[in-house]
Write an enzyme that holds these catalytic residues in place. Structure first.
Site, PDB file in Angstrom:
ATOM      1  N   ARG A  42       0.847  -1.201   0.000  1.00 33.53           N
ATOM      2  CA  ARG A  42       0.000   0.000   0.000  1.00 33.53           C
ATOM      3  C   ARG A  42       0.880   1.246   0.000  1.00 33.53           C
ATOM      4  O   ARG A  42       1.957   1.258   0.609  1.00 33.53           O
ATOM      5  CB  ARG A  42      -0.882   0.037   1.256  1.00 33.53           C
ATOM      6  CG  ARG A  42      -1.878  -1.115   1.382  1.00 33.53           C
ATOM      7  CD  ARG A  42      -2.476  -1.093   2.773  1.00 33.53           C
ATOM      8  NE  ARG A  42      -3.403  -2.200   3.004  1.00 33.53           N
ATOM      9  CZ  ARG A  42      -4.727  -2.071   2.978  1.00 33.53           C
ATOM     10  NH1 ARG A  42      -5.264  -0.887   2.754  1.00 33.53           N
ATOM     11  NH2 ARG A  42      -5.509  -3.114   3.179  1.00 33.53           N
ATOM     12  N   ALA A  67       1.882   0.805  -4.439  1.00 35.95           N
ATOM     13  CA  ALA A  67       0.796   1.058  -5.383  1.00 35.95           C
ATOM     14  C   ALA A  67      -0.470   1.409  -4.618  1.00 35.95           C
ATOM     15  O   ALA A  67      -0.742   0.843  -3.559  1.00 35.95           O
ATOM     16  CB  ALA A  67       0.551  -0.165  -6.269  1.00 35.95           C
ATOM     17  N   ASP A  68      -1.217   2.335  -5.166  1.00 40.34           N
ATOM     18  CA  ASP A  68      -2.536   2.682  -4.649  1.00 40.34           C
ATOM     19  C   ASP A  68      -3.558   1.914  -5.479  1.00 40.34           C
ATOM     20  O   ASP A  68      -3.839   2.288  -6.627  1.00 40.34           O
ATOM     21  CB  ASP A  68      -2.768   4.195  -4.754  1.00 40.34           C
ATOM     22  CG  ASP A  68      -4.156   4.607  -4.272  1.00 40.34           C
ATOM     23  OD1 ASP A  68      -4.927   3.724  -3.825  1.00 40.34           O
ATOM     24  OD2 ASP A  68      -4.473   5.814  -4.356  1.00 40.34           O
ATOM     25  N   LYS A  70      -6.560   1.813  -5.439  1.00 42.63           N
ATOM     26  CA  LYS A  70      -7.771   2.545  -5.780  1.00 42.63           C
ATOM     27  C   LYS A  70      -7.528   3.519  -6.936  1.00 42.63           C
ATOM     28  O   LYS A  70      -8.438   4.229  -7.364  1.00 42.63           O
ATOM     29  CB  LYS A  70      -8.296   3.299  -4.558  1.00 42.63           C
ATOM     30  CG  LYS A  70      -8.750   2.356  -3.438  1.00 42.63           C
ATOM     31  CD  LYS A  70      -9.302   3.121  -2.252  1.00 42.63           C
ATOM     32  CE  LYS A  70      -9.760   2.162  -1.154  1.00 42.63           C
ATOM     33  NZ  LYS A  70     -10.306   2.877   0.032  1.00 42.63           N
ATOM     34  N   GLY A  91      -4.712 -12.235  -0.075  1.00 42.71           N
ATOM     35  CA  GLY A  91      -5.396 -12.713   1.112  1.00 42.71           C
ATOM     36  C   GLY A  91      -6.533 -11.806   1.537  1.00 42.71           C
ATOM     37  O   GLY A  91      -6.823 -11.680   2.737  1.00 42.71           O
ATOM     38  N   ARG A  99     -13.503  -5.929  -6.693  1.00 40.40           N
ATOM     39  CA  ARG A  99     -13.861  -4.498  -6.637  1.00 40.40           C
ATOM     40  C   ARG A  99     -12.681  -3.609  -7.012  1.00 40.40           C
ATOM     41  O   ARG A  99     -12.872  -2.490  -7.507  1.00 40.40           O
ATOM     42  CB  ARG A  99     -14.377  -4.140  -5.244  1.00 40.40           C
ATOM     43  CG  ARG A  99     -15.738  -4.752  -4.926  1.00 40.40           C
ATOM     44  CD  ARG A  99     -16.378  -4.083  -3.718  1.00 40.40           C
ATOM     45  NE  ARG A  99     -15.635  -4.288  -2.485  1.00 40.40           N
ATOM     46  CZ  ARG A  99     -15.782  -5.337  -1.673  1.00 40.40           C
ATOM     47  NH1 ARG A  99     -16.640  -6.313  -1.991  1.00 40.40           N
ATOM     48  NH2 ARG A  99     -15.095  -5.436  -0.557  1.00 40.40           N
ATOM     49  N   HIS A 134     -10.100 -15.264  12.811  1.00 43.37           N
ATOM     50  CA  HIS A 134      -8.665 -15.463  12.937  1.00 43.37           C
ATOM     51  C   HIS A 134      -8.387 -16.945  13.143  1.00 43.37           C
ATOM     52  O   HIS A 134      -9.308 -17.758  13.299  1.00 43.37           O
ATOM     53  CB  HIS A 134      -8.086 -14.631  14.082  1.00 43.37           C
ATOM     54  CG  HIS A 134      -7.823 -13.199  13.708  1.00 43.37           C
ATOM     55  ND1 HIS A 134      -6.919 -12.843  12.726  1.00 43.37           N
ATOM     56  CD2 HIS A 134      -8.348 -12.038  14.174  1.00 43.37           C
ATOM     57  CE1 HIS A 134      -6.903 -11.522  12.608  1.00 43.37           C
ATOM     58  NE2 HIS A 134      -7.766 -11.009  13.468  1.00 43.37           N
ATOM     59  N   ILE A 136      -7.627 -19.044  15.411  1.00 43.19           N
ATOM     60  CA  ILE A 136      -8.297 -19.850  16.430  1.00 43.19           C
ATOM     61  C   ILE A 136      -9.738 -20.162  16.054  1.00 43.19           C
ATOM     62  O   ILE A 136     -10.249 -21.251  16.347  1.00 43.19           O
ATOM     63  CB  ILE A 136      -8.217 -19.151  17.811  1.00 43.19           C
ATOM     64  CG1 ILE A 136      -8.606 -20.131  18.927  1.00 43.19           C
ATOM     65  CG2 ILE A 136      -9.074 -17.884  17.848  1.00 43.19           C
ATOM     66  CD1 ILE A 136      -8.285 -19.593  20.315  1.00 43.19           C
ATOM     67  N   ASN A 137     -10.404 -19.239  15.365  1.00 44.42           N
ATOM     68  CA  ASN A 137     -11.788 -19.469  14.939  1.00 44.42           C
ATOM     69  C   ASN A 137     -11.863 -20.530  13.846  1.00 44.42           C
ATOM     70  O   ASN A 137     -12.738 -21.397  13.877  1.00 44.42           O
ATOM     71  CB  ASN A 137     -12.408 -18.180  14.422  1.00 44.42           C
ATOM     72  CG  ASN A 137     -12.244 -17.011  15.369  1.00 44.42           C
ATOM     73  OD1 ASN A 137     -11.715 -15.975  14.984  1.00 44.42           O
ATOM     74  ND2 ASN A 137     -12.664 -17.151  16.609  1.00 44.42           N
ATOM     75  N   ASP A 164      -3.174 -20.596  10.469  1.00 43.42           N
ATOM     76  CA  ASP A 164      -2.587 -19.675   9.497  1.00 43.42           C
ATOM     77  C   ASP A 164      -1.432 -20.309   8.721  1.00 43.42           C
ATOM     78  O   ASP A 164      -1.365 -20.198   7.500  1.00 43.42           O
ATOM     79  CB  ASP A 164      -2.080 -18.416  10.197  1.00 43.42           C
ATOM     80  CG  ASP A 164      -3.202 -17.473  10.583  1.00 43.42           C
ATOM     81  OD1 ASP A 164      -4.357 -17.749  10.226  1.00 43.42           O
ATOM     82  OD2 ASP A 164      -2.923 -16.460  11.255  1.00 43.42           O
TER      83      ASP A 164
END
Length: 370
Positions: A42, A67-68, A70, A91, A99, A134, A136-137, A164
């Site tokens: 970003r 890079a932007d 948007k 990710g 989008r 995350h 653990i979920n 992860d």
């Protein structure tokens, strides 16, 4: 820089959309093995993410460009790189790349041989696909967290390792390499949907085999890997811990011999779970009588299936780990060497952690066709 890369993946061109957790870890793994990984960062860092700065080991061996996403002009620059790379990994939550104008449909139009890797927790489809979560979920839902505690205690898993890294980054890497192999044969790229719930559930298949064979149950503390006193950790007199993994009778016999318990019927190996808690208490009392170093002198390197429980700094100093040169300090940061190892195309040793900042033009020149 591409000429400097060594390893079995030398020549593989990877575009990584900056993220956190398993995606940069997967990129690091590919870079460790020789791939030329370029991170699209970003222009303005995300304030909600932890900035690891010079401690970001997952940036080692990579280049980066700002890079932007948007900005149409910057998106066009990224698509120029897409045309020349082998792999793209991202990710984001499902729908975000679309989008931004960098979804798989658009990217595959620019490069039909592209392998487009998507890393998420819940997957690209399903009722939870757009929910936050995350490690653990994800492993809680997949079943992988269930056996990770003592009976009656809340489950606990090493942070980010099972989900992860294990169920996420490593499965993404395997999927990418499989798809690259197919693309080189057929000329057709594809999307690799790597979800942590998928990978961590897949990792359960050995335990599910044991369950089907009657060796594992869903009752904690009554199965071959989560209840026996000879497959457990124990506190020593100095507050450190040791681990036992004496599952097979011959290894448990070796343990009893070393501990002077060969003729003590109270320590006989039994497959009756109701006897395990008392036997575990007896082992606990025994190991609490001496220091971890004492137990290492007696048991380490034998067929008793023993190892001390070490923190990362201790692990780096251990003679076996040092002999294999597994850990080293680079830029003042302790980090592990690339794995696995290759006899014919060895990977480079870990270099600087900071990704080398460059611009799209230089990368395009490096990645020029022909």
């Amino acid at each position: 820089m591409t000429a400097d890369k060594k390893g079995p993946l030398a020549g593989l061109k990877v575009l990584e959309i900056a993220g956190i957790g398993p995606t940069p870890f997967c990129g690091m793994l590919l870079a460790d093995l020789g791939a030329d990984v370029v991170v699209v960062d970003r222009t303005v860092p995300n304030a909600q993410n932890i900035d690891l700065g010079s401690a970001a080991i997952t940036q080692r061996g990579k280049r980066s460009m700002a890079a932007d996403l948007k900005s149409p002009a910057d998106v066009a620059r990224v698509l120029d790189l897409v045309e020349r790379c082998d792999v793209l990994i991202e990710g984001m939550r499902p729908g975000v790349m679309e989008r931004l104008g960098l979804g798989p449909d658009i990217c595959l139009k620019h490069n039909p041989r592209l392998v487009y890797g998507r890393m998420t927790g819940w997957g690209q489809q399903g009722p939870l696909a757009h929910a936050a979560g995350h490690d653990i979920n994800y492993i809680a839902l997949s079943g992988a967290l269930w056996y990770s505690s003592e009976p009656g205690e809340p489950p606990f898993s090493p942070p980010s390792l099972v989900g992860d890294m294990g169920g996420g980054a490593l499965y993404l890497a395997v999927g990418l390499l499989a798809a690259v192999t197919n693309a080189r044969t057929t000329g057709d790229g594809q999307v690799v949907d790597a979800a942590i719930v998928d990978g961590s559930a897949h990792m359960m298949n050995l335990l599910l085999s044991l369950k089907a064979a009657g060796e594992f149950t869903t009752t904690r503390g009554e199965s071959v890997l989560d209840g026996p006193p000879w497959y457990a950790t124990y506190r020593c007199s100095d507050g450190h811990f040791i681990s036992l993994g004496s599952l097979e009778p011959k290894f448990y016999a070796e343990l009893r011999e070393k501990l002077g318990l060969a003729d003590d019927p109270e320590f006989a190996q039994t497959r009756e779970p109701k006897s395990w808690p008392d036997l575990k208490r007896r082992f606990g009392d025994l190991f609490a009588m001496r220091t971890r170093a004492d137990w290492c002198v007696l048991l380490e390197g034998t067929d008793a299936c023993f190892a001390p429980v070490l923190d990362p700094d201790e692990a780096a100093r251990h003679p076996h780990m040092a002999a294999r040169d597994i850990y080293r300090e680079v830029d003042g940061v302790l980090q592990a060497a690339p794995a696995p190892r290759f006899s014919g195309t060895p990977a480079s040793l870990p270099g600087s952690i900071r990704a080398v900042r460059t611009d799209a033009g230089e990368i395009l020149d490096d990645w020029a066709f022909g």
